[in-house]
Design an enzyme around this catalytic site. Structure first.
Site, PDB file in Angstrom:
ATOM      1  N   TYR A   1     124.929 -24.972  27.142  1.00  0.00           N
ATOM      2  CA  TYR A   1     126.053 -24.233  26.554  1.00  0.00           C
ATOM      3  C   TYR A   1     125.871 -24.016  25.047  1.00  0.00           C
ATOM      4  O   TYR A   1     126.444 -23.093  24.485  1.00  0.00           O
ATOM      5  CB  TYR A   1     127.358 -25.006  26.760  1.00  0.00           C
TER       6      TYR A   1
ATOM      7  N   LYS B   1     118.363 -32.997  37.401  1.00  0.00           N
ATOM      8  CA  LYS B   1     117.374 -32.182  38.114  1.00  0.00           C
ATOM      9  C   LYS B   1     116.019 -32.603  37.564  1.00  0.00           C
ATOM     10  O   LYS B   1     115.226 -31.794  37.063  1.00  0.00           O
ATOM     11  CB  LYS B   1     117.680 -30.690  37.882  1.00  0.00           C
TER      12      LYS B   1
ATOM     13  N   ASP C   1     121.337 -30.465  43.310  1.00  0.00           N
ATOM     14  CA  ASP C   1     121.505 -29.696  44.559  1.00  0.00           C
ATOM     15  C   ASP C   1     121.970 -30.621  45.687  1.00  0.00           C
ATOM     16  O   ASP C   1     122.887 -30.287  46.448  1.00  0.00           O
ATOM     17  CB  ASP C   1     120.218 -28.927  44.927  1.00  0.00           C
TER      18      ASP C   1
ATOM     19  N   ASP D   1     130.205 -28.503  34.943  1.00  0.00           N
ATOM     20  CA  ASP D   1     131.082 -27.338  35.099  1.00  0.00           C
ATOM     21  C   ASP D   1     131.124 -26.925  36.565  1.00  0.00           C
ATOM     22  O   ASP D   1     132.196 -26.713  37.145  1.00  0.00           O
ATOM     23  CB  ASP D   1     130.548 -26.194  34.231  1.00  0.00           C
TER      24      ASP D   1
ATOM     25  N   ASP E   1     134.300 -27.711  39.710  1.00  0.00           N
ATOM     26  CA  ASP E   1     135.016 -26.699  40.504  1.00  0.00           C
ATOM     27  C   ASP E   1     134.875 -27.011  41.988  1.00  0.00           C
ATOM     28  O   ASP E   1     135.822 -26.883  42.762  1.00  0.00           O
ATOM     29  CB  ASP E   1     134.460 -25.284  40.243  1.00  0.00           C
TER      30      ASP E   1
HETATM   31  C1  IPM Z   1     135.688 -25.081  32.170  1.00  0.00           C
HETATM   32  C2  IPM Z   1     135.552 -23.597  32.006  1.00  0.00           C
HETATM   33  C3  IPM Z   1     134.885 -23.339  30.662  1.00  0.00           C
HETATM   34  C4  IPM Z   1     133.518 -23.957  30.726  1.00  0.00           C
HETATM   35  C5  IPM Z   1     134.821 -21.863  30.237  1.00  0.00           C
HETATM   36  C6  IPM Z   1     136.186 -21.222  30.204  1.00  0.00           C
HETATM   37  C7  IPM Z   1     134.139 -21.704  28.928  1.00  0.00           C
HETATM   38  O1  IPM Z   1     134.878 -23.040  33.082  1.00  0.00           O
HETATM   39  O2  IPM Z   1     136.305 -25.734  31.308  1.00  0.00           O
HETATM   40  O3  IPM Z   1     135.184 -25.600  33.176  1.00  0.00           O
HETATM   41  O4  IPM Z   1     132.583 -23.368  31.287  1.00  0.00           O
HETATM   42  O5  IPM Z   1     133.367 -25.057  30.196  1.00  0.00           O
HETATM   43 MG    MG Z   2     134.518 -24.420  34.662  1.00  0.00          MG
END
Ligand code: IPM
Ligand code: MG
Length: 358
Positions: free
Chosen positions: A141, A192, A224, A248, A252
């Site tokens: 990032y 990884k 993975d 990240d 999710d």
């Molecule tokens: C998160 C989001 C952020 C990230 C974005 C909005 C920059 O997806 O906090 O997970 O990728 O860190």
């Molecule tokens: Mg995110």
């Protein structure tokens, strides 16, 4: 002592979910005498519109002065064409970096009442309670160089750089061992290392740090495989620690195990446990302004703030209890409802949670 809390509503559903959480903060004052001082400021697309920058200087100053920060969400299609360096998401990344909020805690906890909202079978997710610890201020990032350029032959190419220093790895890994020590004593480090040298370094450092924590049972897993295992048998995990981008993605994924990403809070902490607290979900522009958003992830982020930064664990507990109560009573926003269940909006859910706070 009066806690200074900065509220950053951001974009999309941000104002609704932060507004909802502000009502909960007021309720903490009325019901339990909690003493706070609120400030508001702009971050993200709304700040670009008002100030031409997604992280205005004023916001950064207020953030530095605050004891803790609550954020809604940033971004939306409206700002997709804005110059890359000032996009809404960049404002958030700069804020994380400026405040050195390297330790990102993303718990994925399944409330028993929502066991049928998950896309996975109930026996696979019931009782799920895992903690993903994501490094938040380095890795791909932030690595330099980065960009999109045109080669001499006219071909466009893009590049980002994945870097970690030893110090950056060690501090997040130590946080993870500390947290694992307070939970089940199991830690899984995700990398990884079969392909990427930097994560080979990551693995070496995890192994070195583990010598200071002989009581922790440590496992290394490729990312993975970790993604597959999270869907196959998520309860094999307790604490996971990983780099910025892997965290990240996996957070999710873990969110969906709990029924909805609308349920998951996060904490981003510095060395002194000062932090920025935000839901894991995004700004959901498609449902913004319609009283449809689930406020629970943001209200739970307030609860994490009370626990981790403001040292008010009892208040955090009251909030979590109230959320369990309303979910047990069958209240559902659209994202967590089953086909045959009736739903409530952001405001009704918030009122019910406040009413349930004992
Ligand atoms: C998160 C989001 C952020 C990230 C974005 C909005 C920059 O997806 O906090 O997970 O990728 O860190
Ligand atoms: Mg995110």
């Amino acid at each position: 002592m009066t806690d200074k809390i900065l509220l950053l509503s951001g974009d999309g559903i941000g104002p609704e979910i932060v507004g909802a959480t502000e009502r909960v903060i007021h309720a903490l004052g009325h019901k339990y005498g909690y003493s706070y001082d609120l400030e508001h400021s702009l971050l993200g697309g709304c700040a670009i519109d008002a100030d031409g920058d997604s992280l205005p200087q004023k916001t950064l100053e207020l953030a530095k002065e605050a004891d803790a920060i609550l954020l809604g969400a940033v971004g939306g299609p409206r700002w997709d064409k804005v110059e890359r360096a000032i996009r809404p998401e960049r404002g958030l990344l700069r804020l994380r970096a400026e405040l050195d909020l390297y330790c990102n805690l993303r718990p994925a906890v399944l409330f028993p009442a929502l066991v049928n909202s998950s896309s996975l079978k109930s026996e696979i997710v019931s009782g799920l309670d895992l903690m993903i610890i994501r490094e938040l201020t380095s890795g791909i990032y932030f690595g330099q160089p980065r960009g999109v350029e045109i080669r001499e032959d006219g071909e466009r190419y893009g590049y980002n750089t994945l870097t970690y220093t030893e110090t950056e790895i060690e501090r997040i890994v130590r946080s993870a061992f500390e947290i694992a020590s307070k939970r089940s004593g199991r830690l899984c480090s995700v990398d990884k290392a079969n392909v990427l040298e930097v994560t080979e370094l990551w693995r070496d450092i995890v192994t070195e740090v583990s010598k200071d924590y002989p009581a922790i049972s440590l496992e290394h897993m490729y990312v993975d495989n970790a993604a597959m295992q999270l869907v196959r048998d998520p309860k094999q995990f307790d604490v996971l620690v990983t780099s910025n981008m892997f965290g990240d993605i996996l957070s999710d994924l873990a969110a969906m195990l709990t029924g909805s990403i609308g349920m998951l809070p996060s904490a981003s902490l510095d060395d002194a446990a000062k932090g920025l607290f935000e839901p894991v979900h995004g700004s959901a522009p498609d449902i913004a302004g319609q009283n449809l958003a689930n406020p629970i992830a943001t209200i739970l982020s307030l609860s994490m703030m009370l626990k981790y930064s403001l040292k008010e664990p009892d208040l955090a507990e009251k909030i979590e209890q109230a959320i369990s109560t309303v979910l047990d009573a069958g209240l559902r926003t659209a994202d967590i409802s089953l086909a045959d269940e009736s739903t409530v909006g952001t405001d009704e859910m918030t009122t019910a949670i406040i009413d349930a706070m004992k």
